[in-house]
Design a protein around this motif. Structure first.
Motif, PDB file in Angstrom:
ATOM      1  N   TYR A 171       8.053 -57.697  34.142  1.00  0.00           N
ATOM      2  CA  TYR A 171       7.053 -56.691  34.652  1.00  0.00           C
ATOM      3  C   TYR A 171       7.115 -55.320  34.258  1.00  0.00           C
ATOM      4  CZ  TYR A 171       2.669 -56.081  37.669  1.00  0.00           C
ATOM      5  OH  TYR A 171       1.471 -55.784  38.224  1.00  0.00           O
ATOM      6  N   LEU A 172       6.802 -54.949  33.083  1.00  0.00           N
ATOM      7  CA  LEU A 172       7.049 -53.337  32.837  1.00  0.00           C
ATOM      8  C   LEU A 172       6.399 -52.499  33.558  1.00  0.00           C
ATOM      9  CD1 LEU A 172       6.921 -52.232  29.041  1.00  0.00           C
ATOM     10  CD2 LEU A 172       5.777 -50.897  30.826  1.00  0.00           C
ATOM     11  N   LYS A 173       5.031 -52.890  34.050  1.00  0.00           N
ATOM     12  CA  LYS A 173       4.333 -51.809  34.940  1.00  0.00           C
ATOM     13  C   LYS A 173       4.865 -51.317  36.269  1.00  0.00           C
ATOM     14  CE  LYS A 173      -0.256 -51.788  35.101  1.00  0.00           C
ATOM     15  NZ  LYS A 173      -1.484 -52.251  35.233  1.00  0.00           N
ATOM     16  N   ALA A 174       5.675 -52.526  36.699  1.00  0.00           N
ATOM     17  CA  ALA A 174       6.421 -52.422  38.135  1.00  0.00           C
ATOM     18  C   ALA A 174       7.704 -51.417  37.749  1.00  0.00           C
ATOM     19  CB  ALA A 174       6.674 -53.607  38.771  1.00  0.00           C
ATOM     20  N   TYR A 175       8.268 -51.717  36.793  1.00  0.00           N
ATOM     21  CA  TYR A 175       9.367 -50.745  36.178  1.00  0.00           C
ATOM     22  C   TYR A 175       9.201 -49.509  36.497  1.00  0.00           C
ATOM     23  CZ  TYR A 175      12.859 -54.556  35.417  1.00  0.00           C
ATOM     24  OH  TYR A 175      13.700 -55.705  35.770  1.00  0.00           O
ATOM     25  N   LEU A 176       8.149 -49.090  35.588  1.00  0.00           N
ATOM     26  CA  LEU A 176       7.538 -47.868  35.228  1.00  0.00           C
ATOM     27  C   LEU A 176       7.250 -46.970  36.552  1.00  0.00           C
ATOM     28  CD1 LEU A 176       6.674 -45.366  33.307  1.00  0.00           C
ATOM     29  CD2 LEU A 176       4.541 -46.582  33.006  1.00  0.00           C
ATOM     30  N   ARG A 177       6.468 -47.794  37.612  1.00  0.00           N
ATOM     31  CA  ARG A 177       6.247 -47.341  38.694  1.00  0.00           C
ATOM     32  C   ARG A 177       7.372 -47.027  39.620  1.00  0.00           C
ATOM     33  NH1 ARG A 177       1.265 -50.608  40.448  1.00  0.00           N
ATOM     34  NH2 ARG A 177       0.174 -49.272  38.740  1.00  0.00           N
ATOM     35  N   ARG A 178       8.205 -47.676  39.680  1.00  0.00           N
ATOM     36  CA  ARG A 178       9.618 -47.508  40.425  1.00  0.00           C
ATOM     37  C   ARG A 178      10.251 -46.417  39.561  1.00  0.00           C
ATOM     38  NH1 ARG A 178      13.782 -52.138  41.707  1.00  0.00           N
ATOM     39  NH2 ARG A 178      14.580 -51.747  39.519  1.00  0.00           N
ATOM     40  N   ALA A 179      10.318 -46.287  38.253  1.00  0.00           N
ATOM     41  CA  ALA A 179      11.009 -45.301  37.751  1.00  0.00           C
ATOM     42  C   ALA A 179      10.623 -43.881  38.219  1.00  0.00           C
ATOM     43  CB  ALA A 179      10.991 -45.440  36.323  1.00  0.00           C
ATOM     44  N   LYS A 197      15.470 -50.084  31.195  1.00  0.00           N
ATOM     45  CA  LYS A 197      14.928 -51.439  31.096  1.00  0.00           C
ATOM     46  C   LYS A 197      13.553 -51.572  30.481  1.00  0.00           C
ATOM     47  CE  LYS A 197      14.763 -55.973  32.247  1.00  0.00           C
ATOM     48  NZ  LYS A 197      15.632 -56.886  31.825  1.00  0.00           N
ATOM     49  N   ILE A 198      12.939 -50.323  30.621  1.00  0.00           N
ATOM     50  CA  ILE A 198      11.332 -50.400  30.199  1.00  0.00           C
ATOM     51  C   ILE A 198      11.674 -50.459  28.547  1.00  0.00           C
ATOM     52  CG2 ILE A 198       9.477 -49.091  29.728  1.00  0.00           C
ATOM     53  CD1 ILE A 198       9.759 -47.951  32.609  1.00  0.00           C
ATOM     54  N   LEU A 199      12.575 -49.677  28.037  1.00  0.00           N
ATOM     55  CA  LEU A 199      12.938 -49.793  26.674  1.00  0.00           C
ATOM     56  C   LEU A 199      13.319 -50.916  26.126  1.00  0.00           C
ATOM     57  CD1 LEU A 199      14.226 -46.119  25.818  1.00  0.00           C
ATOM     58  CD2 LEU A 199      12.141 -46.797  25.404  1.00  0.00           C
ATOM     59  N   GLU A 200      14.137 -51.694  26.935  1.00  0.00           N
ATOM     60  CA  GLU A 200      14.309 -53.223  26.520  1.00  0.00           C
ATOM     61  C   GLU A 200      13.256 -53.981  26.448  1.00  0.00           C
ATOM     62  OE1 GLU A 200      17.375 -54.750  29.078  1.00  0.00           O
ATOM     63  OE2 GLU A 200      18.497 -53.185  29.135  1.00  0.00           O
ATOM     64  N   LEU A 201      11.960 -53.556  27.125  1.00  0.00           N
ATOM     65  CA  LEU A 201      11.008 -54.364  27.204  1.00  0.00           C
ATOM     66  C   LEU A 201      10.005 -54.037  26.178  1.00  0.00           C
ATOM     67  CD1 LEU A 201      10.542 -54.879  31.089  1.00  0.00           C
ATOM     68  CD2 LEU A 201      11.250 -56.702  29.477  1.00  0.00           C
ATOM     69  N   ASP A 202       9.928 -52.773  25.996  1.00  0.00           N
ATOM     70  CA  ASP A 202       9.348 -51.926  24.758  1.00  0.00           C
ATOM     71  C   ASP A 202       9.800 -50.924  24.366  1.00  0.00           C
ATOM     72  OD1 ASP A 202       7.151 -51.152  23.351  1.00  0.00           O
ATOM     73  OD2 ASP A 202       5.672 -50.458  25.048  1.00  0.00           O
ATOM     74  N   HIS A 205       8.037 -47.598  24.065  1.00  0.00           N
ATOM     75  CA  HIS A 205       7.161 -46.741  25.193  1.00  0.00           C
ATOM     76  C   HIS A 205       7.630 -45.487  25.398  1.00  0.00           C
ATOM     77  CE1 HIS A 205       6.172 -46.115  29.213  1.00  0.00           C
ATOM     78  NE2 HIS A 205       5.596 -47.247  29.298  1.00  0.00           N
ATOM     79  N   SER A 206       6.553 -44.509  25.082  1.00  0.00           N
ATOM     80  CA  SER A 206       6.710 -43.139  25.000  1.00  0.00           C
ATOM     81  C   SER A 206       7.337 -42.457  25.958  1.00  0.00           C
ATOM     82  CB  SER A 206       5.158 -42.397  24.566  1.00  0.00           C
ATOM     83  OG  SER A 206       4.472 -42.807  25.543  1.00  0.00           O
ATOM     84  N   GLU A 207       6.763 -42.712  27.246  1.00  0.00           N
ATOM     85  CA  GLU A 207       7.378 -41.970  28.448  1.00  0.00           C
ATOM     86  C   GLU A 207       8.996 -42.326  28.704  1.00  0.00           C
ATOM     87  OE1 GLU A 207       6.311 -41.667  33.199  1.00  0.00           O
ATOM     88  OE2 GLU A 207       4.976 -42.733  31.960  1.00  0.00           O
ATOM     89  N   ALA A 208       9.306 -43.802  28.504  1.00  0.00           N
ATOM     90  CA  ALA A 208      10.548 -44.245  28.663  1.00  0.00           C
ATOM     91  C   ALA A 208      11.427 -43.405  27.655  1.00  0.00           C
ATOM     92  CB  ALA A 208      10.733 -45.541  28.606  1.00  0.00           C
ATOM     93  N   ASN A 209      11.136 -43.257  26.503  1.00  0.00           N
ATOM     94  CA  ASN A 209      11.756 -42.839  25.467  1.00  0.00           C
ATOM     95  C   ASN A 209      11.993 -41.408  25.663  1.00  0.00           C
ATOM     96  OD1 ASN A 209      12.564 -44.230  22.780  1.00  0.00           O
ATOM     97  ND2 ASN A 209      10.448 -44.804  23.167  1.00  0.00           N
ATOM     98  N   HIS A 210      11.111 -40.826  26.333  1.00  0.00           N
ATOM     99  CA  HIS A 210      11.286 -39.237  26.625  1.00  0.00           C
ATOM    100  C   HIS A 210      11.984 -38.889  27.757  1.00  0.00           C
ATOM    101  CE1 HIS A 210      10.265 -34.955  27.167  1.00  0.00           C
ATOM    102  NE2 HIS A 210       9.745 -35.239  28.384  1.00  0.00           N
ATOM    103  N   ALA A 211      12.054 -39.862  28.824  1.00  0.00           N
ATOM    104  CA  ALA A 211      12.756 -39.974  29.899  1.00  0.00           C
ATOM    105  C   ALA A 211      14.300 -40.243  29.833  1.00  0.00           C
ATOM    106  CB  ALA A 211      12.267 -40.999  31.202  1.00  0.00           C
ATOM    107  N   VAL A 212      14.637 -40.982  28.860  1.00  0.00           N
ATOM    108  CA  VAL A 212      16.043 -41.392  28.488  1.00  0.00           C
ATOM    109  C   VAL A 212      16.789 -40.268  27.962  1.00  0.00           C
ATOM    110  CG1 VAL A 212      15.747 -43.914  28.503  1.00  0.00           C
ATOM    111  CG2 VAL A 212      15.548 -42.706  26.398  1.00  0.00           C
TER     112      VAL A 212
END
Length: 272
Positions: A171-179, A197-202, A205-212
């Protein structure tokens, strides 16, 4: 070689030596510290009593408040399990449809900025939806988390996001919200883990790429700050113990052996 091995101390031994008999040293060697310590101890007992007395009053008031607010969002899954033992498949599907209708009602309340009522409605949907429908329930938990965020209850939102992820591990949206919640509550390591984990799923994903890329240096800076604070406290502690002997931590130098990684302590009678 034996002398050299005895000369090197581990980090744990160094700290143990620094903190050994701290309380006795402070009381015996510094009368003012003893008086202050005694006053602080008395004050500590006073604080404990002042916290205990109001807490009984708060508990009396919060009992009624708890029945209206926190407990109304509790989900007794054991009770739901017992209920489902007696349900037919058709009855389960009917309850699923009722839960879907409640979810839609909760969405309308959310869009109308009635976040507390939305939380209540999502909770009712969770109490209605059979446990067999994991993904339906994951969405309900994630939606209630979104309403909780708007209502200013971030800790509850984290719990609901976690529950949604337990029910639907992709559930990508739940991971994103929790992150995002983890970062907002200074749980940076947990936030980074969720973004990964979001990047594993997608992977795109721009926000996750920026965050890592953004979070690791922030985490490192925080850890360095915490380390400096800890070392500063240890130094103050050492100086307090050494003061009666006319010494300070400046009389001791720690040198790391590049071969073994262990530290040796050298004593300087006249530190620079």
């Amino acid at each position: 070689m034996e002398k050299k091995s005895e000369y090197f101390l581990s980090n744990e031994e160094i700290i143990a030596d620094l903190t050994k008999d701290l309380e006795d040293s402070c009381i015996k060697d510094d009368p003012s510290t003893s008086v202050e310590s005694s006053k602080t101890k008395d004050q500590s007992h006073a604080d404990d009593e002042s916290e205990l007395k109001p807490s009984s009053k708060i508990d009396d008031k919060s009992d009624a408040k708890t029945s209206e607010s926190p407990s109304e969002f509790d989900i007794d899954e054991e009770r739901l399990k017992d209920r489902e033992l007696e349900l037919t498949e058709d009855e389960k599907q009917n309850l699923r449809s009722e839960a879907e209708a409640l979810k839609n009602e909760g969405n309308k309340l959310f869009l109308a900025s009635e976040f507390h009522n939305a939380m209540r409605t999502y909770t009712q949907a969770l109490l209605t939806c059979p446990l067999a429908f994991d993904k339906d329930r994951a969405i309900l938990y994630a939606n209630r988390a979104a309403a909780s965020i708007k209502h200013g209850e971030k800790d509850s939102a984290i719990v609901d996001c976690t529950k949604a992820i337990e029910l639907n591990s992709t559930y990508l949206k739940a991971y994103l919200r929790r992150a995002q919640l983890y970062e907002e509550t200074d749980k940076l390591d947990e936030s980074l883990a969720d973004f990964k984990k979001i990047l594993e799923l997608d992977p795109r994903h721009s926000e996750a790429n920026h965050a890592v890329r953004r979070l690791p240096p922030i985490i490192q800076e925080r850890n360095e700050k915490l380390k400096d604070e800890m070392l500063g406290k240890l130094k103050d502690l050492g100086n307090l113990i050494l003061k009666p002997f006319g010494l300070s931590t400046n009389n001791f130098n720690m040198e790391q052996d590049p071969a073994t990684g262990s530290y040796s302590v050298k004593f300087n009678q006249s530190p620079s």
